[in-house]
Design a protein around this motif. Structure first.
Motif, PDB file in Angstrom:
ATOM      1  N   ASN A   1       0.825  -1.211   0.000  1.00  0.00           N
ATOM      2  CA  ASN A   1       0.000   0.000   0.000  1.00  0.00           C
ATOM      3  C   ASN A   1       0.859   1.260   0.000  1.00  0.00           C
ATOM      4  OD1 ASN A   1      -2.261  -1.543   0.012  1.00  0.00           O
ATOM      5  ND2 ASN A   1      -3.066  -0.835   1.966  1.00  0.00           N
TER       6      ASN A   1
ATOM      7  N   TYR B   1      -2.478  12.534  -7.117  1.00  0.00           N
ATOM      8  CA  TYR B   1      -3.700  12.111  -6.425  1.00  0.00           C
ATOM      9  C   TYR B   1      -4.816  13.147  -6.481  1.00  0.00           C
ATOM     10  CZ  TYR B   1      -6.722  10.361  -2.715  1.00  0.00           C
ATOM     11  OH  TYR B   1      -7.812   9.922  -2.003  1.00  0.00           O
TER      12      TYR B   1
ATOM     13  N   ASP C   1     -16.255  13.816   0.491  1.00  0.00           N
ATOM     14  CA  ASP C   1     -15.542  14.339   1.665  1.00  0.00           C
ATOM     15  C   ASP C   1     -16.483  15.150   2.560  1.00  0.00           C
ATOM     16  OD1 ASP C   1     -13.344  13.180   0.517  1.00  0.00           O
ATOM     17  OD2 ASP C   1     -12.368  15.051  -0.071  1.00  0.00           O
TER      18      ASP C   1
ATOM     19  N   GLU D   1      -7.649  10.991  12.293  1.00  0.00           N
ATOM     20  CA  GLU D   1      -8.044  10.340  11.039  1.00  0.00           C
ATOM     21  C   GLU D   1      -6.968   9.323  10.659  1.00  0.00           C
ATOM     22  OE1 GLU D   1      -8.550  12.520   7.318  1.00  0.00           O
ATOM     23  OE2 GLU D   1      -9.256  10.686   6.349  1.00  0.00           O
TER      24      GLU D   1
ATOM     25  N   CYS E   1      -5.013   9.285   6.515  1.00  0.00           N
ATOM     26  CA  CYS E   1      -5.460  10.664   6.212  1.00  0.00           C
ATOM     27  C   CYS E   1      -5.025  11.141   4.828  1.00  0.00           C
ATOM     28  CB  CYS E   1      -4.940  11.624   7.270  1.00  0.00           C
ATOM     29  SG  CYS E   1      -3.128  11.648   7.350  1.00  0.00           S
TER      30      CYS E   1
ATOM     31  N   LEU F   1       0.467   5.615   6.070  1.00  0.00           N
ATOM     32  CA  LEU F   1       1.747   4.925   5.869  1.00  0.00           C
ATOM     33  C   LEU F   1       2.511   5.384   4.635  1.00  0.00           C
ATOM     34  CD1 LEU F   1       0.920   2.838   3.540  1.00  0.00           C
ATOM     35  CD2 LEU F   1       0.389   1.296   5.405  1.00  0.00           C
TER      36      LEU F   1
ATOM     37  N   GLY G   1       2.635   5.992   9.949  1.00  0.00           N
ATOM     38  CA  GLY G   1       2.302   4.795  10.722  1.00  0.00           C
ATOM     39  C   GLY G   1       1.216   3.995  10.031  1.00  0.00           C
ATOM     40  N   SER G   2       1.041   2.757  10.487  1.00  0.00           N
ATOM     41  CA  SER G   2       0.051   1.870   9.861  1.00  0.00           C
ATOM     42  C   SER G   2      -1.218   1.759  10.694  1.00  0.00           C
ATOM     43  CB  SER G   2       0.658   0.474   9.693  1.00  0.00           C
ATOM     44  OG  SER G   2      -0.353  -0.417   9.265  1.00  0.00           O
ATOM     45  N   ALA G   3      -2.329   1.597   9.999  1.00  0.00           N
ATOM     46  CA  ALA G   3      -3.627   1.416  10.658  1.00  0.00           C
ATOM     47  C   ALA G   3      -3.615   0.182  11.554  1.00  0.00           C
ATOM     48  CB  ALA G   3      -4.717   1.261   9.596  1.00  0.00           C
TER      49      ALA G   3
HETATM   50  C1  SAM Z   1      -7.847   6.749  -1.037  1.00  0.00           C
HETATM   51  S1  SAM Z   1      -6.700   7.472   0.095  1.00  0.00           S
HETATM   52  C2  SAM Z   1      -7.807   8.312   1.211  1.00  0.00           C
HETATM   53  C3  SAM Z   1      -7.165   9.448   1.932  1.00  0.00           C
HETATM   54  C4  SAM Z   1      -8.099  10.248   2.860  1.00  0.00           C
HETATM   55  N1  SAM Z   1      -8.685   9.413   3.884  1.00  0.00           N
HETATM   56  C5  SAM Z   1      -9.172  10.937   2.058  1.00  0.00           C
HETATM   57  O1  SAM Z   1     -10.338  10.545   2.175  1.00  0.00           O
HETATM   58  O2  SAM Z   1      -8.853  11.869   1.298  1.00  0.00           O
HETATM   59  C6  SAM Z   1      -6.206   6.057   1.043  1.00  0.00           C
HETATM   60  C7  SAM Z   1      -5.072   6.357   2.024  1.00  0.00           C
HETATM   61  O3  SAM Z   1      -4.927   5.258   2.912  1.00  0.00           O
HETATM   62  C8  SAM Z   1      -3.558   5.061   3.183  1.00  0.00           C
HETATM   63  N2  SAM Z   1      -3.385   3.678   3.643  1.00  0.00           N
HETATM   64  C9  SAM Z   1      -3.589   2.531   2.955  1.00  0.00           C
HETATM   65  N3  SAM Z   1      -3.342   1.465   3.734  1.00  0.00           N
HETATM   66  C10 SAM Z   1      -3.005   1.958   4.957  1.00  0.00           C
HETATM   67  C11 SAM Z   1      -2.635   1.368   6.203  1.00  0.00           C
HETATM   68  N4  SAM Z   1      -2.564   0.032   6.341  1.00  0.00           N
HETATM   69  N5  SAM Z   1      -2.324   2.172   7.234  1.00  0.00           N
HETATM   70  C12 SAM Z   1      -2.374   3.533   7.112  1.00  0.00           C
HETATM   71  N6  SAM Z   1      -2.702   4.153   5.964  1.00  0.00           N
HETATM   72  C13 SAM Z   1      -3.027   3.374   4.903  1.00  0.00           C
HETATM   73  C14 SAM Z   1      -2.884   5.369   1.869  1.00  0.00           C
HETATM   74  O4  SAM Z   1      -1.503   5.650   2.014  1.00  0.00           O
HETATM   75  C15 SAM Z   1      -3.697   6.554   1.368  1.00  0.00           C
HETATM   76  O5  SAM Z   1      -3.146   7.768   1.767  1.00  0.00           O
END
Ligand code: SAM
Length: 252
Positions: A14, A25, A42, A60, A63, A84, A102-104
């Motif tokens: 990811n 993006y 949003d 969030e 984010c 991340l 960091g990771s979720a």
């Molecule tokens: C489609 S974007 C959405 C961003 C934001 N939430 C928005 O609505 O504009 C998805 C985001 O999730 C993050 N992401 C994906 N897997 C993740 C994980 N395991 N932990 C943290 N972030 C993650 C990606 O890096 C990306 O920035």
């Protein structure tokens, strides 16, 4: 188009995926398409957070570039974000947002740090979704809320995404390059994290057949009004994006 070898949904996959197109993006998002499809998503998501988070401490998860966070900072007492992808976070930092790498599935925060922990367009790309939800619940205070968005298979969007061609995410990537899961509203209830109770939900993208319909002013007006009118009715169960609200009662 970049061919991604790894759409496993692992943190590394990811990270690579989102880093690769972070520059691109917002090409059709935010200020590049004011009043458009993505802004409406949003707006409805942030509007639901507001119900629980006015004057409170908010996190969030995933984010990204901070498009939802800039809306949350209008009403949160404190606001933090975690993601991340360093590429996505770079843009959030330019917006002056307080964000952390960091990771979720392993949130870099103490337990019970936030009143509201929310996540949009992220958990559907995480195979270990139970772990991510447990982490969101862990960092939320008792009496607080976890707001988690799922991609609903029982929706026009869910159907089109599963049988149709991959939508473009950015110039260099499409939706088939990233791991994606679909969880129904019933499954979202089953996924209620330990120590929490299911407290309600909002539906986003109930009426919009395709983002294309939001390209012209009439479509924007009609669908914006329809989505606002229906998001909290039983039709939320047919929404493409289903935001579940879980209330944290006690530590797991
Ligand atoms: C489609 S974007 C959405 C961003 C934001 N939430 C928005 O609505 O504009 C998805 C985001 O999730 C993050 N992401 C994906 N897997 C993740 C994980 N395991 N932990 C943290 N972030 C993650 C990606 O890096 C990306 O920035």
């Amino acid at each position: 188009m970049v061919a991604y070898m790894d759409a496993s949904g692992s943190s590394e996959a990811n990270k690579q995926y989102y880093d690769a197109f972070s520059a691109d993006y917002e090409r059709e998002r935010g200020q590049n398409d004011p009043g458009g499809y993505h802004e409406l998503l949003d707006e409805l998501e942030a509007g639901y957070v507001r119900r629980f988070a006015e004057g409170r401490d908010v996190l969030e998860v995933g984010c990204g570039t901070g498009l939802v966070m800039v809306r949350l900072r209008e009403f949160a007492r404190t606001l933090r974000g975690v993601d991340l992808s360093p590429g996505m976070l770079e843009k959030a930092k330019h917006r002056g947002l307080d964000v952390t790498l960091g990771s979720a599935t392993e949130l870099p925060f103490e337990s019970s740090s936030f009143d509201v922990t929310c996540s949009f367009k992220v958990l559907a790309h995480v195979p270990e979704i139970e772990k991510a939800l447990a982490e969101m619940a862990r960092v939320t205070r008792p009496g607080g809320m976890v707001l988690a968005e799922f991609y609903n298979p029982f929706s026009v969007r869910g159907l089109l995404k599963r049988v149709g061609p991959a939508g473009k995410i950015a110039q260099s990537a499409n939706e088939h390059d990233v791991y994606t899961r679909f969880d129904s509203p019933a499954r979202a209830r089953e996924l209620t994290p330990s120590g929490c109770v299911f407290a309600g939900a909002r539906g986003v993208r109930i009426t919009i057949p395709s983002a294309r319909f939001m390209k012209n002013p009439l479509g924007r007006r009609v669908f914006r009004a329809a989505e606002h009118a229906l998001c909290d009715t039983p039709l939320k169960n047919l929404a493409g994006f289903y935001v579940a609200a879980y209330e944290k009662r006690h530590a797991a």
